[in-house]
Design an enzyme around this catalytic site. Structure first.
Site, PDB file in Angstrom:
ATOM      1  N   CYS A  38       2.623   4.015  16.189  1.00  0.00           N
ATOM      2  CA  CYS A  38       2.532   2.652  16.713  1.00  0.00           C
ATOM      3  C   CYS A  38       2.499   1.725  15.507  1.00  0.00           C
ATOM      4  CB  CYS A  38       1.342   2.465  17.650  1.00  0.00           C
ATOM      5  SG  CYS A  38      -0.264   2.541  16.876  1.00  0.00           S
ATOM      6  N   GLU A  39       2.416   0.440  15.752  1.00  0.00           N
ATOM      7  CA  GLU A  39       2.457  -0.495  14.628  1.00  0.00           C
ATOM      8  C   GLU A  39       1.167  -0.514  13.834  1.00  0.00           C
ATOM      9  OE1 GLU A  39       5.194  -4.005  14.807  1.00  0.00           O
ATOM     10  OE2 GLU A  39       4.688  -3.798  16.933  1.00  0.00           O
TER      11      GLU A  39
END
Length: 97
Positions: free
Chosen positions: A10-11
């Site tokens: 994920c970021e």
């Protein structure tokens, strides 16, 4: 055969990947598939990573390198969204065993 390592990206490396990784671990365990699921920010993805899972929008924006197995997930909280990953792992196990 060594355990497969799957990176759930994920970021930020926090909430989204942690939730998705938990669901994936449960699905893998329920299917009898031996694999390790790690979480990380997509920017910290190791070069040697082979199996990568993440949200479709994230994968589409950031995946420039060619990895062996990349799976994008549209509905991170839907357990059935992980079926393609399970099928791919099972197919690889059948070939490698």
């Amino acid at each position: 055969m060594a355990s497969t390592i799957i990176y759930f990206v994920c970021e930020s490396g926090m909430a989204t990947s942690a939730m998705g990784a938990t669901l994936l671990r449960k699905r893998l365990h329920g299917s009898g598939i031996d694999a390790i699921v790690k979480t990380c920010r997509i920017s910290d993805l190791p070069d040697q990573a082979e199996w990568i899972v993440g949200a479709t929008s994230l994968i589409n924006r950031y995946m420039e390198k060619k990895y062996e197995y990349v799976h994008s997930i549209d509905r991170l909280l839907d357990p059935t969204a992980y079926d393609d990953i399970l099928k791919s792992l099972q197919k690889r196990r059948g070939i490698d065993d």
